[in-house]
Design a protein around this motif. Structure first.
Motif, PDB file in Angstrom:
ATOM      1  N   ASN A   1      -4.482   4.870 -16.849  1.00  0.00           N
ATOM      2  CA  ASN A   1      -3.435   3.994 -16.342  1.00  0.00           C
ATOM      3  C   ASN A   1      -2.094   4.695 -16.490  1.00  0.00           C
TER       4      ASN A   1
ATOM      5  N   THR B   1      -3.998   6.539  -3.511  1.00  0.00           N
ATOM      6  CA  THR B   1      -4.582   5.959  -4.727  1.00  0.00           C
ATOM      7  C   THR B   1      -6.016   6.399  -4.933  1.00  0.00           C
ATOM      8  N   GLY B   2      -6.461   7.434  -4.247  1.00  0.00           N
ATOM      9  CA  GLY B   2      -7.801   7.937  -4.473  1.00  0.00           C
ATOM     10  C   GLY B   2      -8.403   8.560  -3.237  1.00  0.00           C
TER      11      GLY B   2
ATOM     12  N   ASN C   1       1.968   1.738  -3.553  1.00  0.00           N
ATOM     13  CA  ASN C   1       0.879   2.255  -4.378  1.00  0.00           C
ATOM     14  C   ASN C   1       0.631   3.732  -4.120  1.00  0.00           C
TER      15      ASN C   1
ATOM     16  N   GLN D   1       0.819  -1.204   0.000  1.00  0.00           N
ATOM     17  CA  GLN D   1       0.000   0.000   0.000  1.00  0.00           C
ATOM     18  C   GLN D   1       0.859   1.262   0.000  1.00  0.00           C
TER      19      GLN D   1
ATOM     20  N   ASP E   1      -9.959   8.559 -10.128  1.00  0.00           N
ATOM     21  CA  ASP E   1      -8.968   7.484 -10.120  1.00  0.00           C
ATOM     22  C   ASP E   1      -9.420   6.308  -9.261  1.00  0.00           C
ATOM     23  N   LEU E   2     -10.065   6.602  -8.129  1.00  0.00           N
ATOM     24  CA  LEU E   2     -10.544   5.524  -7.268  1.00  0.00           C
ATOM     25  C   LEU E   2     -11.689   4.764  -7.934  1.00  0.00           C
TER      26      LEU E   2
ATOM     27  N   ASN F   1      -5.476  13.012 -11.872  1.00  0.00           N
ATOM     28  CA  ASN F   1      -6.905  12.916 -11.563  1.00  0.00           C
ATOM     29  C   ASN F   1      -7.574  14.267 -11.373  1.00  0.00           C
TER      30      ASN F   1
ATOM     31  N   GLU G   1      -7.122  -0.920  -1.521  1.00  0.00           N
ATOM     32  CA  GLU G   1      -6.402   0.337  -1.688  1.00  0.00           C
ATOM     33  C   GLU G   1      -6.523   1.218  -0.451  1.00  0.00           C
TER      34      GLU G   1
ATOM     35  N   ARG H   1     -11.967   4.240 -11.109  1.00  0.00           N
ATOM     36  CA  ARG H   1     -11.351   3.328 -12.074  1.00  0.00           C
ATOM     37  C   ARG H   1     -10.697   2.144 -11.371  1.00  0.00           C
ATOM     38  N   THR H   2     -10.013   2.408 -10.266  1.00  0.00           N
ATOM     39  CA  THR H   2      -9.299   1.339  -9.553  1.00  0.00           C
ATOM     40  C   THR H   2     -10.265   0.287  -9.025  1.00  0.00           C
ATOM     41  N   LEU H   3     -11.400   0.745  -8.463  1.00  0.00           N
ATOM     42  CA  LEU H   3     -12.370  -0.186  -7.890  1.00  0.00           C
ATOM     43  C   LEU H   3     -13.300  -0.770  -8.947  1.00  0.00           C
TER      44      LEU H   3
END
Length: 830
Positions: free
Chosen positions: A418, A633-634, A240, A237, A596-597, A785, A558, A599-601
């Protein structure tokens, strides 16, 4: 082997010693590029490595760790449930958090007797001082880095504890560099105000237990009330959370190597031009071209090896220094004390990159050995077929240009979000620009010659020189081009980003007073005194107080920033929503995610998202996805009351204070500061905005370092190339001087040559820099972002003019050298 050593001694080593300036310049640029790369690896290896060492030292032989979703932890009763799960040999409860002290933040560790099952680094030290530890009221053991002695009383938060012993020697003393406090579970819970709560449970597996089965059993037992993962997940983490900065710095290191490659190319061209007679003689007596080229590439490999080795040493020093300059907000999420630690692969990779770059660039220059006949090589001056660009090469360059632009534009339009694809898009765009310049090499050289002719008779001579060596002129032109392009792109994109962040956070700066648990450049994640909101609201001149919360939380896998939002909040997470969506979020009907979060999730508006909370697995609908400059990361936002209820976080971590109409803001700030405890931070909206901008500027320092490095390399490249031009034409210059040309004409001739290169290179850099700034702004939403608006600036003209000035500055030493050539020596040089 003997022949190889003799050739190396007679030719290569001799060239290194005779042309020391050229050798030093080549080694320097490779050293700078390698130093940049090593420092990048060192910075991020230290961050993840420090956390990994801390986790390994505490976890011992634990197979799994159960951690709280936020810093409020989870009920201690969960540990009892875990202990009964199949395959669990021991479930060790721990309090593990950063806490403020008089000597700065320290890592507070609390555990009970079951910790002996871990076999961790602390076990032997605790056993040796167990008697003293147990006998002291509110006793603690401290690491050697705390600087306390046995019997001292130290402050931890708002509590006082007694030092029962100091841990010395062994791995325990090195844990977190000795900056930690170890105490009983009960004392740690009392000091942190989390009585009956835990931050972590270390799980030791029973013998012959299948790891997958153990994980499933613990997951069922925890039932979404905490995060179940391997202990190493904390280091993952951390990695990241800093990947944005890591991505930017690696791109900068790659750019430094690209610019260095141009300098190596011009340097090797210089070496081959000066050794034409020797090369032609070797070929005339039967020397093979393959052998000659191999010797040249070996020389370049040695330069890359030395430069990489020297740069690695410098990079270690840079990395150690840079760790202390990382953004405070970024380091706030790292629980371990960051100590410099260079990964094993860093130095070999940096040296390998330096050698490969040097050899690849030299191979392009050395190829002319195959193309030039011995008779032509004997000519001291004049155009060479090696300098001509064949039609198929131009066609290939045009194809690369079209393909690169197409791919980069498609990637921007697709919005893949990405880091890798964003990096590919930027690389393809820059590559297309360089390929286009290569396809236009003939035209660019003619334009440079035309510019040189504006300097009169001396310019005519300079123009003839430029036209005689088009490839070398193009390579030098590209160094100026890259310097201007990188300068415009970095400075312009940084300003655009700052303006966009300032615009998105504008309401934050309009708040009269902020009251928070941390200074403005950090995230306020600690609870304020419970009675402080009411006390502030009762002060004269206060119209309204809006409470809010921030916390580090884990969504999915994340680590993110979680906002607790209330009506009237000026947070961009709240302001970016429609009024109805705002009301729904505050009422607890859903949540908002940063882009961004989202997209990540893998979720969007309308989707339902499962969230672990201390009260169990909860499901909440995504009501909005917003553009937001987020850390880690978000970022996510939910209603304040919902955050308090779900995550057991009463109170607030920050207060937004609006003054009554006409109130004196300075006086209001002073009165709130006087009414607040000393550990609470009180500042104005302007100071809050400045703190955010300051943190962003810290992150931009790496980009600015790239800019400085590129300009430095460009200056060295110009100096090298123009020196080559003078050395190649010593006889020609001597003849001109013998015919009556003055030193002034000779001086102006070299300056005109530099001006021609600078004007064209600077002009190209100006045009492409403006385009690349726009392109970079288009890619930034996928990296940072946040939507960034392109803003042209008149400063680009200043940068272009600076490039021309750089060209002239780099031409002064060779120009002076040309004007001072001894006529007799120059004429008889061959």
């Amino acid at each position: 082997m003997t022949a190889l050593i003799d050739r190396w001694r007679l030719f290569s080593l001799r060239e290194f010693t005779i042309h020391r300036g050229r050798t030093i310049a080549s080694v320097t640029v490779m050293a700078v590029s390698a130093a940049f790369l090593v420092s990048v690896f060192g910075i991020f290896g230290s961050l993840t490595g420090s956390v990994d060492r801390l986790v390994g030292g505490l976890a011992g032989n634990a197979a799994l760790e159960v951690t709280g979703v936020t810093d409020s932890g989870f009920p201690a009763s969960i540990r009892d449930d875990i202990a009964t799960a199949p395959g669990v040999a021991a479930a060790v409860p721990m309090v593990r958090t950063q806490i403020d002290s008089d000597g700065g933040p320290l890592l507070l560790l609390g555990a009970d007797a079951s910790a002996t099952a871990l076999g961790s680094d602390l076990q032997q030290a605790v056993e040796e001082q167990l008697a003293a530890f147990v006998s002291a009221m509110n006793g603690v053991l401290v690491g050697p880095g705390v600087g306390a002695t046995t019997g001292d009383t130290i402050r931890l938060g708002s509590h006082q504890v007694t030092v029962a012993g100091v841990i010395h020697g062994g791995t325990a003393a090195r844990l977190n560099e000795g900056h930690y406090i170890l105490t009983s579970l009960a004392v740690a819970q009392q000091v942190t105000g989390h009585v009956g709560r835990l931050d972590s449970v270390m799980i030791v597996a029973a013998p012959h237990t299948d790891s997958k089965a153990l994980r499933e059993a613990v997951d069922r037992t925890v039932n979404g009330r905490a995060l179940v993962a391997e202990p190493s997940v904390r280091a993952v983490q951390t990695g990241n959370g800093v990947r944005i900065l890591q991505y930017m710095t690696l791109m900068g290191a790659a750019l430094a190597f690209i610019v260095a490659a141009f300098l190596i190319y011009t340097t090797m061209t210089m070496a081959i031009a000066q050794r034409r007679p020797t090369i032609s003689m070797l070929r005339a007596i039967g020397g093979r071209r393959r052998t000659i080229v191999a010797d040249l590439l070996t020389e370049s490999a040695v330069i890359g090896l030395i430069g990489g080795a020297v740069g690695s040493v410098i990079g270690i020093a840079f990395g150690r220094t840079a760790i202390g300059t990382l953004p405070v907000a970024l380091m706030q999420s790292v629980e371990a004390r960051t100590v410099y630690s260079l990964p094993l692969y860093a130095i070999p990779l940096a040296i390998g990159a330096a050698v490969c770059t040097s050899v690849a660039a030299s191979a392009v220059a050395a190829y002319q050995v195959y193309k030039v006949s011995p008779i032509e090589a004997l000519a001291p001056v004049g155009a060479s077929v090696a300098d001509q660009v064949r039609p198929w090469l131009r066609l290939a360059a045009i194809c690369v240009t079209v393909g690169g632009l197409t791919v980069s534009i498609v990637l921007v339009v697709l919005r893949l979000g990405n880091f890798l694809w964003s990096g590919v898009a930027l690389s393809m765009f820059f590559g297309a620009g360089i390929a286009l310049c290569f396809a236009s090499i003939g035209g660019l050289v003619r334009v440079a010659a035309w510019a040189a002719r504006r300097f009169g008779r001396a310019g005519e001579l300079a123009a003839a020189t430029l036209e005689r060596a088009p490839r070398r002129v193009w390579a030098t032109m590209m160094t100026v081009f890259m310097a201007v392009t990188v300068t415009i792109t970095i400075t312009g994109a940084n300003n655009d980003l700052l303006n966009s962040v300032r615009s998105s956070l504008g309401a934050v700066g309009d708040v009269d007073v902020w009251v928070a648990s941390h200074p403005p450049e950090q995230f306020p994640t600690s609870a304020l005194p419970s009675d402080l909101p009411a006390e502030v609201a009762a002060l004269p001149g206060v119209a309204h107080v809006t409470e809010g919360q921030l916390a580090y939380a884990t969504l999915g896998d994340e680590k993110v920033i979680l906002y607790g939002l209330d009506h009237g909040s000026v947070s961009p997470m709240y302001q970016a929503l429609d009024p109805q969506v705002r009301a729904d979020v505050v009422a607890g009907h859903g949540m908002v995610l940063s882009r961004d979060l989202s997209r990540t999730l893998g979720v969007g508006v309308g989707d339902e998202l499962p969230i672990r909370t201390p009260r169990g697995l909860q499901r909440i609908r995504v009501l909005g996805v917003v553009s937001y400059f987020s850390a880690l990361t978000g970022t996510a936002g939910i209603g304040l009351n919902q955050m308090r209820d779900w995550f057991d976080r009463p109170g607030a971590t920050l207060l937004q204070v609006d003054g009554a109409p006409g109130v004196d803001k300075a006086q209001l700030l002073a009165s709130i500061r006087q009414a607040s405890p000393s550990e609470v931070h009180v500042y104005s909206g302007a100071e809050s905005l400045a703190g955010v901008e300051g943190a962003i500027r810290q992150g931009m320092a790496v980009a600015n370092a790239v800019w400085v490095i590129v300009v430095l390399i460009a200056a060295i490249a110009l100096l090298n190339t123009l020196t080559l031009s003078v050395l190649e034409r010593r006889r020609e210059i001597g003849v001109l001087r013998a015919m009556g040309a003055s030193r002034r004409v000779t001086l102006r001739m070299v300056l005109a040559e530099a001006a021609g290169i600078g004007v064209v290179g600077g002009g190209l850099g100006l045009l492409f820099g403006v385009a690349s700034q726009y392109f970079f702004d288009s890619v930034t939403p996928d990296i940072m972002n946040i939507d960034v608006a392109y803003t042209p600036s008149a400063m680009v003209l200043v940068f272009a003019a600076a490039a021309i000035g750089l060209s002239l500055l780099g031409s002064i030493p060779p120009a002076v050298r040309a004007s001072r050539l001894n006529i007799i020596e120059a004429v008889s040089i061959e």
